[in-house]
Design an enzyme around this catalytic site. Structure first.
Site, PDB file in Angstrom:
ATOM      1  N   CYS A 192       0.836  -1.196   0.000  1.00  0.00           N
ATOM      2  CA  CYS A 192       0.000   0.000   0.000  1.00  0.00           C
ATOM      3  C   CYS A 192       0.873   1.249   0.000  1.00  0.00           C
ATOM      4  CB  CYS A 192      -0.869  -0.004   1.247  1.00  0.00           C
ATOM      5  SG  CYS A 192      -1.794  -1.536   1.427  1.00  0.00           S
ATOM      6  N   ARG A 208       1.216   2.003  -6.497  1.00  0.00           N
ATOM      7  CA  ARG A 208       1.409   0.926  -5.505  1.00  0.00           C
ATOM      8  C   ARG A 208       0.118   0.166  -5.238  1.00  0.00           C
ATOM      9  NH1 ARG A 208       6.063   1.794  -2.009  1.00  0.00           N
ATOM     10  NH2 ARG A 208       5.074   0.485  -0.449  1.00  0.00           N
ATOM     11  N   TRP A 230      -3.750  -1.522  -1.346  1.00  0.00           N
ATOM     12  CA  TRP A 230      -3.652  -2.718  -2.187  1.00  0.00           C
ATOM     13  C   TRP A 230      -4.112  -3.845  -1.266  1.00  0.00           C
ATOM     14  CZ3 TRP A 230      -2.795  -4.632  -6.977  1.00  0.00           C
ATOM     15  CH2 TRP A 230      -2.516  -5.984  -7.083  1.00  0.00           C
ATOM     16  N   ASN A 275       0.886  -0.767   6.131  1.00  0.00           N
ATOM     17  CA  ASN A 275       1.310  -1.524   4.950  1.00  0.00           C
ATOM     18  C   ASN A 275       1.989  -2.779   5.475  1.00  0.00           C
ATOM     19  OD1 ASN A 275       2.054  -2.331   2.390  1.00  0.00           O
ATOM     20  ND2 ASN A 275       3.905  -1.074   2.345  1.00  0.00           N
ATOM     21  N   GLY A 276       1.500  -3.959   5.069  1.00  0.00           N
ATOM     22  CA  GLY A 276       2.097  -5.208   5.533  1.00  0.00           C
ATOM     23  C   GLY A 276       1.004  -6.227   5.834  1.00  0.00           C
ATOM     24  N   GLU A 300       7.467 -20.793 -20.408  1.00  0.00           N
ATOM     25  CA  GLU A 300       7.372 -19.452 -19.791  1.00  0.00           C
ATOM     26  C   GLU A 300       8.557 -18.592 -20.197  1.00  0.00           C
ATOM     27  OE1 GLU A 300       5.420 -17.548 -18.426  1.00  0.00           O
ATOM     28  OE2 GLU A 300       6.597 -16.114 -17.242  1.00  0.00           O
ATOM     29  N   LYS A 309       8.369 -14.957 -22.074  1.00  0.00           N
ATOM     30  CA  LYS A 309       8.998 -13.736 -21.559  1.00  0.00           C
ATOM     31  C   LYS A 309       9.864 -13.082 -22.628  1.00  0.00           C
ATOM     32  CE  LYS A 309       7.129 -12.904 -18.615  1.00  0.00           C
ATOM     33  NZ  LYS A 309       6.209 -13.938 -18.460  1.00  0.00           N
ATOM     34  N   GLU A 367       7.746 -11.574 -25.479  1.00  0.00           N
ATOM     35  CA  GLU A 367       6.816 -10.466 -25.228  1.00  0.00           C
ATOM     36  C   GLU A 367       7.510  -9.164 -24.881  1.00  0.00           C
ATOM     37  OE1 GLU A 367       4.011 -10.776 -22.009  1.00  0.00           O
ATOM     38  OE2 GLU A 367       5.308 -12.061 -20.856  1.00  0.00           O
ATOM     39  N   HIS A 398      10.950 -34.844 -32.744  1.00  0.00           N
ATOM     40  CA  HIS A 398       9.695 -34.866 -33.521  1.00  0.00           C
ATOM     41  C   HIS A 398       9.522 -33.591 -34.342  1.00  0.00           C
ATOM     42  CE1 HIS A 398       8.544 -38.494 -31.335  1.00  0.00           C
ATOM     43  NE2 HIS A 398       9.016 -37.899 -30.255  1.00  0.00           N
ATOM     44  N   LYS A 443      -1.773  -5.322 -19.662  1.00  0.00           N
ATOM     45  CA  LYS A 443      -1.465  -6.052 -18.430  1.00  0.00           C
ATOM     46  C   LYS A 443      -2.563  -7.065 -18.122  1.00  0.00           C
ATOM     47  CE  LYS A 443       0.585  -7.369 -14.786  1.00  0.00           C
ATOM     48  NZ  LYS A 443       1.686  -8.329 -14.996  1.00  0.00           N
TER      49      LYS A 443
HETATM   50  C1  AGP Z   1       2.523 -12.821 -19.001  1.00  0.00           C
HETATM   51  O1  AGP Z   1       3.804 -12.212 -18.982  1.00  0.00           O
HETATM   52  C2  AGP Z   1       1.553 -12.035 -19.843  1.00  0.00           C
HETATM   53  N1  AGP Z   1       1.458 -10.688 -19.400  1.00  0.00           N
HETATM   54  C3  AGP Z   1       0.210 -12.732 -20.003  1.00  0.00           C
HETATM   55  O2  AGP Z   1       0.472 -13.981 -20.609  1.00  0.00           O
HETATM   56  C4  AGP Z   1      -0.562 -13.006 -18.683  1.00  0.00           C
HETATM   57  O3  AGP Z   1       0.114 -13.978 -17.927  1.00  0.00           O
HETATM   58  C5  AGP Z   1      -1.951 -13.534 -19.069  1.00  0.00           C
HETATM   59  O4  AGP Z   1      -2.618 -12.521 -19.792  1.00  0.00           O
HETATM   60  C6  AGP Z   1      -2.804 -13.957 -17.850  1.00  0.00           C
HETATM   61  O5  AGP Z   1      -3.055 -12.831 -17.064  1.00  0.00           O
HETATM   62  P1  AGP Z   1      -3.702 -13.082 -15.610  1.00  0.00           P
HETATM   63  O6  AGP Z   1      -2.708 -13.858 -14.807  1.00  0.00           O
HETATM   64  O7  AGP Z   1      -3.944 -11.700 -15.061  1.00  0.00           O
HETATM   65  O8  AGP Z   1      -4.977 -13.850 -15.793  1.00  0.00           O
END
Ligand code: AGP
Length: 608
Positions: free
Chosen positions: A2, A27, A73, A99-100, A482, A486, A489, A505, A603
């Protein structure tokens, strides 16, 4: 995580408090509030962003020159006005912002209720206001706060204001940052410098176990242990935006570097090493149904889906329950075969991903037990599932998920131990081993992060790569997927994640001297098979960047070797993922891109 700010001086406090809250809105901002010392303590709170709080302000400006404020938060309690800070005791003698996470808030709350205290929120923070007021029977000011905090287990950064102690703020730190701003006949207290840099760059950083009484004319420091405390005034040279990132150039890097603390927060109060059990209060109400389930379906998108793939191995190994993992966007269009003995676990950082949410609704329509593993308290997935566990990673600002992904893995491990013990299939010795190893993870993460510069050098040597293959097997296959996501993206390098066993394969046709591979190859139960894959790559001239626990075991096959500490195989993904995050971040920066704002991405994907 927070946002906190307090002011005491000659000016009207309210405008300063509101400006400070706006600087900390990054935050977390599910609710906000202020409390000003006027005729008594005048408190105003609102759910939603700070603009909602401004709409609640009285037409006549509040004259008080001392006050505290908070942008929330949520960790405990949905984000509404009643749960917004500042919190007060029932006699409105004390107001606090916190905060905590207070681990023992339930037992403290019950004790205070027994003494006649009445609570108005679901939060752990409110307990602090009542606790401090209850100590005012025996002490006052800093002494009363010290007596109260000695009964608290958990983390806090708090600022306290009393109705009857004018023009004085009180601050205390344990595990959550607090900084005192030093001005001319005025002082500030904040959770980070970004809230006060507009007024002063001269600050005193509080450390854990330290308290302060702050008036317009001075600062008195003391220890929770009653020992004297002496601190120097320091000068902050950061600009506001840099301060919001703890001095880092990007939120993505800040969030990678805070992962040791994130795993501590995600597991805080949930690892009982003495009782050899995982403590997950959010599953308590559905424990009887959890004993009866005969299948688990994990739902997620993107990184959350890959966390689910790690969860598949973890939960099957620790609970003996069949687990499958589905993409939210696919599951919702199938005719999934679900019964009342199916548990559907939705993993989502935002709790608002449309495909994941629709999959949850489909599961509910078919009477499954729906669970959430969510970071944003009070988000839609959290509200629409029958039960769940918050992962307490704090707000994740970077579009690329890093700390949220790692905290999801931590909670999945706890869920495995919890469910395995609940169903009587996980021997106590094995449960203890997993919990003990999980308890060591934060320190091991810190060791990896201290080697970040070396990974940056590796990236510089390979910055020209146009493609990259990420390879892993068993627990490391999801980390390959993953890691590839990363890199894709944030740096726009084309990367594919593959299970090692799939090389023959098809993907091995891609390998030549211009097509490097990142291989997740810790010394685990499938290491020899992974090593064979590395030999096949090498035989075709492919360059290898290895992420492993043993340098000598692979160095003859690799251009680059990145070492991570060894842990249990089921927890090793929590460590091998970190170099892949740093690789992606450093590659984006090396290529001149902003990793916080990758093109075409949002996001939270709240549309289908
Ligand atoms: C991950 O780096 C991406 N930003 C994206 O794949 C994300 O994980 C996905 O959109 C799921 O989001 P969420 O965890 O908020 O559901």
């Amino acid at each position: 995580m927070c946002g906190i700010i307090g002011y005491v001086g000659k000016k009207r406090a309210l405008p300063i408090l509101l400006t400070g809250l706006s600087a900390m809105e990054y935050r977390g901002y599910d609710s906000a509030g202020v409390c000003v010392q006027a005729s008594g303590l005048v408190r105003i709170r609102a759910a939603g962003k700070i603009e909602k709080l401004r709409e609640r302000l009285p037409p006549a400006p509040l004259a008080g020159t001392a006050g505290i404020a908070h942008t929330r938060w949520a960790t405990h309690g949905v984000p509404d006005e009643a749960n917004a800070h500042p919190h007060m005791d029932c006699h409105e003698q004390v107001a606090i912002v916190h905060n905590g996470i207070i681990e023992n808030y339930s037992e403290l709350r019950e004790g205070l209720k027994a003494k006649g205290h009445t609570f108005t929120s679901q939060t752990d923070s409110e307990v602090l206001a009542h606790l401090i007021e209850s100590e005012c029977e025996e002490a006052s000011g800093l002494a009363a706060i010290r007596r109260a905090l000695k009964r608290v287990r958990g983390t806090y950064g708090i600022v306290v204001i009393f109705k009857d102690i004018p023009q004085t703020l009180f601050a205390a730190r344990m595990g959550s940052p607090l900084v005192i701003g030093v001005g001319a006949h005025e002082h500030y207290v904040a959770s980070d410098p970004s809230a006060i840099l507009a007024h002063t760059r001269d600050v005193i950083f509080l450390d854990d176990g330290e308290l302060a009484a702050v008036s317009s004319e001075g600062v008195t420091l003391a220890g929770l242990d009653e020992q004297p405390v002496n601190k120097q005034v320091e000068r902050v040279t950061w600009e506001v935006e840099t301060a919001q990132k703890n001095g880092n150039p990007h939120f993505m890097l800040k969030e990678i570097l805070e992962q040791s603390a994130v795993v501590e927060n995600s597991t805080r109060g949930r690892i009982d090493l003495i009782g050899t059990r995982a403590v997950l209060g959010g599953l308590r109400d559905v424990s009887e149904r959890l004993e009866e389930i005969d299948r688990i379906i994990i739902i997620g998108c993107g990184s959350a889906y890959y966390a689910g793939l790690v969860g598949e191995y973890l939960l099957e190994e620790l609970t003996g329950i069949p687990v499958e993992v589905e993409l939210g966007s696919e599951f919702r269009y199938r005719k999934p075969i679900i019964s009342a003995r199916t548990a559907v676990l939705a993993i989502s950082q935002s709790g608002e991903t449309a495909d994941t949410l629709e999959a949850v609704r489909e599961a509910k329509r078919k009477h499954a037990l729906t669970l959430g593993l969510v970071n944003v308290v009070g988000s839609t997935v959290a509200r629409e599932t029958d039960a769940g566990v918050y992962n307490h990673a704090g707000p994740e600002i970077g579009v690329a998920s890093t700390k949220a992904f790692l905290s999801q893995l931590s909670v999945l491990a706890l869920m495995g131990v919890y469910l395995g013990a609940l169903r009587g299939v996980l021997p106590e010795r094995e449960a203890g081993a997993v919990l003990a190893a999980l308890y060591e993870i934060p320190d091991q993460i810190q060791m990896i992060l201290e080697g970040r510069a070396r990974i940056s050098q590796i990236v510089k040597r390979h910055a020209a790569m146009g493609n990259c293959l990420f390879l892993g097997r068993k627990y490391q296959a999801p980390i390959a997927y993953e890691g590839a996501l990363k890199l894709k993206e944030v740096s726009y390098v084309h990367a594919e994640g593959y299970s090692c066993g799939e090389m023959k394969h098809g993907p091995i046709a891609l390998i030549d001297t211009s097509f490097p591979s990142v291989v997740l190859c810790p010394l685990d139960s499938v290491f020899e098979k992974t090593r064979s894959n590395m030999e096949e790559i090498r035989a075709r001239g492919g360059k290898i960047i290895a992420i492993t626990t043993d340098h000598d075991a692979v160095s003859s096959l690799c251009e680059e070797v990145i070492i991570v500490p060894k842990t249990l195989e089921c927890l090793q993904p929590l460590l091998t993922v970190i170099p892949t995050q740093i690789l992606a971040y450093e590659m984006a920066v090396a290529r001149g891109f902003d990793p916080d704002r990758p093109r075409n991405l949002a996001k939270s994907v709240t549309v289908e």
